[in-house]
Design an enzyme around this catalytic site. Structure first.
Site, PDB file in Angstrom:
ATOM      1  N   HIS A   8      -2.999   6.839   2.806  1.00  0.00           N
ATOM      2  CA  HIS A   8      -3.492   5.608   2.188  1.00  0.00           C
ATOM      3  C   HIS A   8      -4.863   5.304   2.783  1.00  0.00           C
ATOM      4  O   HIS A   8      -5.049   5.383   4.000  1.00  0.00           O
ATOM      5  CB  HIS A   8      -2.504   4.477   2.445  1.00  0.00           C
ATOM      6  CG  HIS A   8      -3.094   3.117   2.234  1.00  0.00           C
ATOM      7  ND1 HIS A   8      -3.764   2.797   1.073  1.00  0.00           N
ATOM      8  CD2 HIS A   8      -3.154   2.022   3.026  1.00  0.00           C
ATOM      9  CE1 HIS A   8      -4.214   1.550   1.171  1.00  0.00           C
ATOM     10  NE2 HIS A   8      -3.856   1.063   2.343  1.00  0.00           N
ATOM     11  N   ASN A  31     -10.494  -0.128   0.236  1.00  0.00           N
ATOM     12  CA  ASN A  31      -9.032  -0.065   0.302  1.00  0.00           C
ATOM     13  C   ASN A  31      -8.476  -0.598  -1.020  1.00  0.00           C
ATOM     14  O   ASN A  31      -8.601  -1.784  -1.302  1.00  0.00           O
ATOM     15  CB  ASN A  31      -8.560  -0.901   1.496  1.00  0.00           C
ATOM     16  CG  ASN A  31      -7.050  -0.988   1.610  1.00  0.00           C
ATOM     17  OD1 ASN A  31      -6.314  -0.779   0.647  1.00  0.00           O
ATOM     18  ND2 ASN A  31      -6.573  -1.314   2.799  1.00  0.00           N
ATOM     19  N   CYS A  41       0.819  -1.214   0.000  1.00  0.00           N
ATOM     20  CA  CYS A  41       0.000   0.000   0.000  1.00  0.00           C
ATOM     21  C   CYS A  41       0.853   1.264   0.000  1.00  0.00           C
ATOM     22  O   CYS A  41       0.324   2.375  -0.080  1.00  0.00           O
ATOM     23  CB  CYS A  41      -0.944  -0.010   1.192  1.00  0.00           C
ATOM     24  SG  CYS A  41      -2.003  -1.458   1.219  1.00  0.00           S
TER      25      CYS A  41
END
Lengths: 336, 82
Positions: A261, A292, A123
């Site tokens: 993020h 996500n 990520c």
């Protein structure tokens, strides 16, 4: 006798010149997730803040989504595809070990034959790529660098795992990094914590299939240790974010936007508290309708923050990526 | 100076109130964080980190799952504080 080697000449500074995103057409509400797990819409919302996410269809491949996002970013930067001098693709869900998907994207986007490669940094992939791009622009190895974060995490989701089934989404986000007269990408604070490699991981390596019998093996998926990741993401990453602010010589008061993020709304909310961000700072909360999307989340959230008018071109934003590795990277940037 | 059991419970009550909005008087030693006080697994992490700072103690992730009640947490802190 050693010959004198002429050095390359780069731009003094670099900046993000344009941003673009692609979200798959199919929107998946929590109700659909609940067909496979024993949970509730209220539970999913309170634990993650996620209401809907996009899942890619068969034609919305990693390359296809990237080409769409990249085209928008190049146009947003006011450039032509042939201006692109390098392509960096951050992803963990391109299912071929080789070749890198970046070369196909470079070709299909119309960039010709620039250097092109994939990076794997979970990520934090986008923020890692951003740092590489800045270095390439300032050392002269490329004038304009396309950085793409792209994921089809629905392919790596165990739809029967109640801890993660609702979490992940698909999409692509891209930026173009190029020369700047003023500093517009601050020093990067980045690193890895390999002692925590097991906290977010793919359940099985691909070579599990070498022995055959795929019917008896559950397809690999991403799992995580929720509490351990939450603690690290909130409290350790708040320190990293503060270091990025300090390194850039920017105070929290001077920030216009915060684009972390999009891991989990609860992480975002707690980071804001831990960082003591003032109320005027626009916070990216794209996770609510995007889920996500790992390396794609920051450019997608950046694009949305600008598109909705919550942030404007020229604003000062703190970006921080963190995830599997564990890895992290944060910097202060000027928004395109 | 090390905190007493009573001081720890009082401190935990203030932390739980701050993080989960539970009235301090509801935070008693026999109460379960999840079942009685509605502190979910993520809020529990915030409670633990706040307790670590307040009482100068380390509570590793693997020990957090054993802290079911306010009393469990108070005992753990009492035993591990410097």
């Amino acid at each position: 006798m050693s010959a004198k080697i002429k050095p390359s000449q780069g731009a003094r500074y670099a900046r993000i010149l344009g941003v673009g995103g692609y979200r798959p057409t199919r929107v998946v509400p929590n109700e659909e997730i609940l067909r496979y797990i024993d949970s509730s819409d209220e539970w999913i919302r309170s634990r993650s803040g996620i209401v809907t996410r996009h899942w890619a269809g068969p034609d919305e491949t990693v390359a296809e989504m990237s080409v769409e996002a990249a085209g928008k970013a190049i146009a947003d930067a006011g450039l032509a595809p042939e201006d692109i001098g390098a392509v960096i693709v951050a992803t963990v869900s391109h299912f071929k070990q080789t070749p890198a998907v970046a070369t196909e994207i470079a070709h299909r986007v119309g960039a010709g034959t620039p250097p092109a490669f994939d990076i794997s940094a979970g990520c934090a992939g986008f923020t890692y790529g951003l740092s590489l791009a800045k270095g390439m622009v300032t050392d002269g190895s490329a004038r304009y660098v396309l950085v793409i974060g792209v994921e089809r995490l629905s392919d790596l989701t165990d739809k029967e795992d109640r801890a993660t089934a609702f979490l992940f989404g698909d999409g692509a986000g891209a930026v173009v990094v190029g020369p700047s007269d003023e500093p517009a990408i601050g020093p990067v604070i980045w690193g890895s914590e390999g002692d925590k490699a097991e906290t977010i991981k793919q359940t099985l390596p691909w070579d599990v299939y070498r022995e055959g019998r795929p019917d008896e093996v559950r397809f690999p998926a991403i799992t995580q240790e929720g509490q351990a990741v939450f603690r690290w993401a909130v409290f350790e990453m708040a320190k990293v974010a503060q270091q990025a602010l300090d390194a850039a010589g920017v105070t929290a008061d001077q920030l216009d936007a915060f684009i972390p993020h999009q891991a989990n709304m609860r992480i975002i909310d707690s980071m804001i508290k831990a960082l003591k961000l003032p109320e005027h700072v626009a916070v990216a909360r794209d996770i609510e309708t995007t889920g996500n999307t790992s390396s794609a989340s920051i450019p997608l959230a950046m694009e949305r923050l600008l598109a909705t008018g919550q942030a404007r071109s020229g604003d000062t934003a703190l970006v921080i990526g963190f995830g599997a590795g564990l890895v992290f990277a944060a910097s202060v940037v000027t928004l395109p | 100076m090390a905190a007493t059991q009573e001081e720890i419970v009082k401190g935990l009550a203030e932390i739980v109130n701050e993080i989960a909005g539970i009235p301090t008087e509801d935070v008693q030693v026999d109460k379960s964080f999840t079942d009685d006080l509605d502190v979910d697994s993520l809020s529990m992490v915030e409670v633990v980190v706040a307790a670590e700072e307040r009482f100068d103690v380390k509570i590793p992730d693997e020990d957090v799952k054993n802290l079911k009640t306010v009393g469990d947490a108070a005992d753990y802190i009492l035993k591990h504080q410097d």
